[in-house]
Every structure is written in C-alpha cells, then in structure tokens.
Design a protein around this motif. Structure first.
Motif, PDB file in Angstrom:
ATOM      1  N   ARG A  27       7.070 -44.565 120.835  1.00 13.43           N
ATOM      2  CA  ARG A  27       5.696 -44.121 120.607  1.00 13.43           C
ATOM      3  C   ARG A  27       5.605 -43.217 119.382  1.00 13.43           C
ATOM      4  NH1 ARG A  27       1.496 -43.625 124.198  1.00 13.43           N
ATOM      5  NH2 ARG A  27       2.940 -44.042 125.920  1.00 13.43           N
ATOM      6  N   TYR A  35       9.011 -54.535 128.371  1.00  4.33           N
ATOM      7  CA  TYR A  35       9.403 -53.208 128.819  1.00  4.33           C
ATOM      8  C   TYR A  35       8.416 -52.140 128.371  1.00  4.33           C
ATOM      9  CZ  TYR A  35      13.648 -55.719 129.878  1.00  4.33           C
ATOM     10  OH  TYR A  35      14.536 -56.644 130.380  1.00  4.33           O
ATOM     11  N   GLU A  36       8.501 -50.986 129.030  1.00  6.70           N
ATOM     12  CA  GLU A  36       7.615 -49.867 128.734  1.00  6.70           C
ATOM     13  C   GLU A  36       7.839 -49.351 127.314  1.00  6.70           C
ATOM     14  OE1 GLU A  36       5.272 -48.429 130.448  1.00  6.70           O
ATOM     15  OE2 GLU A  36       5.586 -48.866 132.582  1.00  6.70           O
ATOM     16  N   THR A  65       4.075 -54.972 127.898  1.00  9.34           N
ATOM     17  CA  THR A  65       3.479 -53.981 127.007  1.00  9.34           C
ATOM     18  C   THR A  65       2.963 -54.704 125.776  1.00  9.34           C
ATOM     19  OG1 THR A  65       4.945 -52.214 127.756  1.00  9.34           O
ATOM     20  CG2 THR A  65       3.880 -51.909 125.619  1.00  9.34           C
ATOM     21  N   THR A  98       8.715 -46.544 125.135  1.00 10.26           N
ATOM     22  CA  THR A  98       9.404 -45.280 125.355  1.00 10.26           C
ATOM     23  C   THR A  98       8.806 -44.180 124.482  1.00 10.26           C
ATOM     24  OG1 THR A  98      11.040 -45.737 123.640  1.00 10.26           O
ATOM     25  CG2 THR A  98      11.518 -46.528 125.887  1.00 10.26           C
ATOM     26  N   PRO A  99       8.993 -42.902 124.854  1.00 14.31           N
ATOM     27  CA  PRO A  99       8.485 -41.808 124.023  1.00 14.31           C
ATOM     28  C   PRO A  99       8.979 -41.859 122.580  1.00 14.31           C
ATOM     29  CG  PRO A  99       9.047 -40.992 126.195  1.00 14.31           C
ATOM     30  CD  PRO A  99       9.526 -42.415 126.141  1.00 14.31           C
TER      31      PRO A  99
END
Length: 355
Positions: free
Chosen positions: A169, A162-163, A124, A165-166
């Motif tokens: 964000r 890693y992604e 990311t 996360t909400p």
C-alpha cells in the motif's frame, strides 16, 4: 526464457533515480551476468574484486572481453558497482544500495516459490487512471503491480488473489499521481460466454511451458552436480545461468492459489531443481571464483563466500545494507545506454560443463 506477459522487468521501479539496475533483455545480458556473478559470491561481504578477475570470470561464461569491460563500466555508472584503484589495479564491489536491493530480490525469488498461503476465495482489485502525459508513471505503476503479484484482467484493472499488504500500500501511494481505487471481493460468475474468470489474467498454459522448459533443460545436469562432476568454470557458469533463469518465475507465477491451477502444478518441482543445482554447485563455484581472483590479487580472498537458497530466504546482507524486510522493492532494471549484448552464443546447461 522470457515472460509471456511481455514484462521485461524482474525488479520493479520504486521511483528512485539513485540506483539504475539494467533492464532484463531477451536471454542473458553481460550486465545481468556480471550483477548475478557479483551477488552470488560477494553479496554477504560486499568484497571488492579486481576488474581483471571479473572480466576473466565473465569470459569463462561466454561474455566477450569487450562486453565484460563495458558491462562493468555501465554497472558502475548506474551505481550498482563502486570502483576503487590501487596503483594500476582497479577493483569493484557492489554498492550498499545494490546489495540491499539484491538481497531483497533473492529473498523474494525464493519465498515466492514456496507453498502459497490458504486462499479465502477473494480477489484484490486495483483500478487506476493516469493522465496520458504520465507514461513513465504508468509504466512504473504497472511494473510495481507486477512485482507485487498482480496481473491485468482488463486495461486499468489489475488483480491479485491476496490481500494488499501495508508495505505494498505504501509503495502504491508513493507512485500514484492519478486516480487509484483498491477493493477486495468475490467473483460472481455470469451464465455467459463473455464471462472472464479472474485467473485468466495469467496465461496458465504459457507459465506451464516455462516450467516444463526449465525442468527439461536442467534436470539432466543434476546427476553430475550430485556426483561432483561439475566444477571449476563450468560450476560458476551453470550456477549463474540457473539463477538468471529461475529468478523470472516469481513474476510469471506469483504464488497463485493451487485451487485455481491444473493438477500437478510444476512450481515446487522447479524450485526443488533450482535449489539442488544452485546449492549443489555453491562450493566448487566458490573455490573457482577464489582461484581466479587469487591470480589478480595480492592476497588470498577470504571474503568471497557463496550463499545458498537457505541463506537467501534468511536474508543475505552486504556490509552496511539493511534487512530485506526493511527495504523497498528492488528498483526497475532500466534500459542500458546502447546495446551491450556482446555475448557469444548461449550454451545449454549440459554444454556448459565443457571447456
């Protein structure tokens, strides 16, 4: 132990002025020690401790009397501590905001050192551009990214394996006044000496040295902890110091994928050693804190309770605070007004059992 990335903050800046945590200094500061001490024994209940007892406990850990009093005063001005007075006796407890902040931080410290989730091979990337006159906003964004586990691959380009996360964000959206782009993908290596692997955003050699120093420093104390030879003031002092040291690792090594790390990575051995020392000293340290507070209180302090690493993972909540999963990331440790570093020379963990 200081960060090889030259990032002093352990907790990031969420943009709020309601709670100003002290900035991480090189070594251990009186404010940091006072905050760790209050969290270790009153986070669960937000118990109020007599100021004289807090001073006594800090002086046992090497803080001067003047430094201890100054630290308490400054933490109160920052909103970390709440003061009250009964006659000529003053007492302090963690504020609700600080309790929630420290509960989140404690959970983050332990969960960040657990085994990383399987990695999908993607990265990311957060690219941003902020106006030159928004230096404070730039520092806050960088601090937030560091707290979220990102590192700068290039100026203005931060990466994580890693992604996003909400919650992460949402925090970035609140902080950003400039231009930000977030995307995720795989690296395509170039057959060139100028090709830079994303993992090089982290100084792996420096992180390894920090792990080695932690293990070398605290391993000799472990047999004495297990045999009950560390108690009283020495137990409180060692427990405070091991937490004050270990909590820096999540910013150094934010669950980097083991596939990208050297064999025999020391993250898990360091976590196990920390848990053995911190949990092993919980009972004798709690007993000593109760004994010291009893000297300055009218009744036996039943609401002084040491928590363990298991408690931190589950979420230690003070009275009136919210669940760690519902809180924003801990606020940045902002610069104190002037220097309060009035500690005597720092002892090693082995030396700390003396006196």
């Amino acid at each position: 132990m200081t960060s090889p990335f030259h990032i002093e903050e352990i907790y990031s800046d969420d943009g709020s002025d309601s709670l100003r945590m002290p900035r991480r200094q090189v070594g251990n500061s009186p404010q940091g020690f006072a905050m760790t001490l209050m969290a270790d024994y009153t986070l669960r209940t937000r118990a109020a401790l007599p100021s004289a007892a807090i001073v006594a406990l800090l002086t046992e850990s090497g803080v001067t009397t003047a430094g201890a009093r100054t630290a308490i005063s400054r933490l109160a001005r920052r909103g970390v501590l709440e003061g009250s007075r009964h006659g000529r006796r003053s007492s302090y407890r963690l504020s609700r905001a600080a309790a929630a902040n420290l509960s989140t931080g404690g959970n983050w410290i332990l969960t960040s050192a657990t085994a990383a989730a399987p990695w999908d091979g993607c990265w990311t990337m957060v690219a941003f551009s902020l106006p030159q006159d928004h230096s404070a906003q730039r520092r806050a964004l960088r601090s937030q990214l560091r707290w979220l586990g990102y590192a700068p691959l290039y100026d203005g380009l931060w990466i994580s394996p890693y992604e996003l996360t909400p919650p992460a964000r949402a925090h970035l959206e609140q902080l950003t006044l400039g231009t930000v782009t977030v995307f995720r993908g795989r690296q395509h290596p170039l057959a060139s000496t100028s090709d830079r692997a994303p993992i090089e955003a982290w100084d792996i050699d420096a992180i390894t040295r920090h792990y080695e120093e932690f293990l070398e420093s605290w391993t000799p104390l472990l047999p004495m902890v297990r045999s009950g030879q560390v108690d009283g003031a020495a137990a409180v002092r060692a427990r405070t110091e091991v937490m004050d040291t270990f909590r820096r690792f999540p910013t150094l090594d934010p669950q980097l994928p083991v596939e990208l790390l050297p064999a025999g990575w020391l993250r898990q051995p360091a976590r196990e050693l920390f848990a053995a020392v911190y949990d092993g000293l919980a009972q004798p340290a709690e007993q000593h804190v109760r004994a010291v507070v009893r000297r300055f209180a009218d009744s036996t302090p039943l609401d002084i309770r040491a928590h363990t690493t298991t408690d931190l993972i589950a979420g230690v909540r003070g009275d009136g605070s919210v669940d760690p999963a519902e809180t924003v990331p801990p606020a940045e440790w902002t610069s104190p007004e002037g220097s309060d570093d009035q500690r005597e020379p720092r002892r090693t963990p082995i030396d700390s059992r003396a006196g």
